[in-house]
Design a protein around this motif. Structure first.
Motif, PDB file in Angstrom:
ATOM      1  N   THR A 258       0.852  -1.195   0.000  1.00  0.00           N
ATOM      2  CA  THR A 258       0.000   0.000   0.000  1.00  0.00           C
ATOM      3  C   THR A 258       0.881   1.236   0.000  1.00  0.00           C
ATOM      4  O   THR A 258       1.798   1.353   0.810  1.00  0.00           O
ATOM      5  CB  THR A 258      -0.915   0.000   1.246  1.00  0.00           C
ATOM      6  OG1 THR A 258      -1.766  -1.147   1.176  1.00  0.00           O
ATOM      7  CG2 THR A 258      -1.752   1.246   1.320  1.00  0.00           C
TER       8      THR A 258
ATOM      9  N   ILE B 208      -2.951   5.669   2.212  1.00  0.00           N
ATOM     10  CA  ILE B 208      -4.217   5.332   2.854  1.00  0.00           C
ATOM     11  C   ILE B 208      -5.085   6.580   2.820  1.00  0.00           C
ATOM     12  O   ILE B 208      -4.653   7.656   3.255  1.00  0.00           O
ATOM     13  CB  ILE B 208      -4.031   4.882   4.318  1.00  0.00           C
ATOM     14  CG1 ILE B 208      -3.087   3.685   4.416  1.00  0.00           C
ATOM     15  CG2 ILE B 208      -5.387   4.552   4.950  1.00  0.00           C
ATOM     16  CD1 ILE B 208      -2.684   3.327   5.842  1.00  0.00           C
TER      17      ILE B 208
ATOM     18  N   LYS C 138      -0.683   9.290   4.370  1.00  0.00           N
ATOM     19  CA  LYS C 138      -2.101   9.289   4.711  1.00  0.00           C
ATOM     20  C   LYS C 138      -2.778  10.569   4.225  1.00  0.00           C
ATOM     21  O   LYS C 138      -2.189  11.644   4.273  1.00  0.00           O
ATOM     22  CB  LYS C 138      -2.285   9.159   6.219  1.00  0.00           C
ATOM     23  CG  LYS C 138      -1.864   7.810   6.755  1.00  0.00           C
ATOM     24  CD  LYS C 138      -1.732   7.852   8.262  1.00  0.00           C
ATOM     25  CE  LYS C 138      -0.903   6.719   8.770  1.00  0.00           C
ATOM     26  NZ  LYS C 138       0.462   6.677   8.265  1.00  0.00           N
TER      27      LYS C 138
ATOM     28  N   ALA D 132      -5.267   2.339  -0.261  1.00  0.00           N
ATOM     29  CA  ALA D 132      -6.196   1.745   0.698  1.00  0.00           C
ATOM     30  C   ALA D 132      -7.220   2.811   1.047  1.00  0.00           C
ATOM     31  O   ALA D 132      -6.870   3.875   1.554  1.00  0.00           O
ATOM     32  CB  ALA D 132      -5.462   1.276   1.949  1.00  0.00           C
TER      33      ALA D 132
END
Length: 184
Positions: free
Chosen positions: A38, A41, A80, A117
Motif C-alpha cells: 500500500t 491510505i 495518509k 487503501a
C-alpha cells in the motif's frame, strides 16, 4: 494504474463497528500483509480518528503484541490523506483534503505507485457507485451483532456491479477473509 482496495471487519449480519471484533495474531498478520503493498491510505474523518493516534502510538511505544507492533509499523510508514470538511488538524504525516472524494481517488489512481487503501464506510457507497473500488477485502467474523450500522446500509447501486472472488482465508477465530476483484 493504481488499484484501490477497501478492507473491513464485519459481522455475519454486516455490522462494521470495531468493538465487536478481537482480531487474533493471524488476522493482524493478514492486515499487516495488506499494508506491505500500500502506497497511500485515504481515510474518512471517523476512521482516521479511530486509527490515529492509536496505531502511531503503538509503533512509537512498542506496546501490544508483536503482531500489533508489526501492523503499527507497517501502517505508520504509509502516506495518509483524510477526507474531511470538519477536521481541523491532523498529524504531521497526514494531509487533509476537503474537496471531491471521487476526484481525489481518480487523481491518485493515475499516479505511479502501490495500492491505495480506502477506509471510510460513509464514503464507500459513493466510490462504489463511481466504479472506483477495485478490490474488496471483507473479513467476516462469526458473530451476529443485531445492532449498529451495516456496511452496505446506504448503498443504492444504479446498476449491478460485478466482483469475482479471488481467494478466501480462514483464521483460527473462525473469521473468514473474502478477497474480491472488480470484474471488467
Amino acid at each position: 494504474m493504481r488499484k484501490v482496495m477497501f478492507a473491513m471487519n464485519i459481522s455475519i449480519d454486516g455490522c462494521h463497528e470495531h468493538t465487536h471484533f478481537n482480531p487474533g495474531e493471524d488476522l493482524m498478520d493478514y492486515f499487516t500483509g495488506l499494508m506491505q503493498d500500500t502506497g497511500v491510505i485515504v481515510y474518512g474523518r471517523k476512521t482516521y480518528e479511530l486509527m490515529v493516534p492509536f496505531w502511531p502510538e503503538v509503533a512509537k511505544n512498542r506496546t501490544g503484541r508483536p503482531c500489533d507492533v508489526a501492523f503499527a509499523d507497517a501502517m505508520t510508514r504509509i502516506e495518509k490523506i483524510v477526507l474531511s470538511r470538519t477536521l481541523e488538524n491532523a498529524d504531521e504525516t497526514t494531509r487533509i483534503v476537503r474537496g471531491d472524494p471521487e476526484g481525489l481517488i481518480r487523481e491518485l489512481k493515475q499516479q505511479p505507485g502501490e495500492k491505495i487503501a480506502f477506509s471510510s464506510t460513509s464514503l464507500l457507497p459513493r466510490l462504489l457507485e463511481a466504479g472506483l473500488i477495485d478490490e474488496l477485502y471483507l473479513i467476516v467474523h462469526p458473530v451476529l451483532v443485531g445492532e449498529n450500522k451495516r456496511l452496505f446500509d446506504n448503498f443504492l447501486v444504479p446498476e449491478k456491479l460485478n466482483y469475482r472472488l479471488e481467494y478466501t482465508r480462514l483464521f483460527k477465530s473462525g473469521a473468514m477473509a473474502l478477497h474480491y476483484q472488480k470484474s471488467e
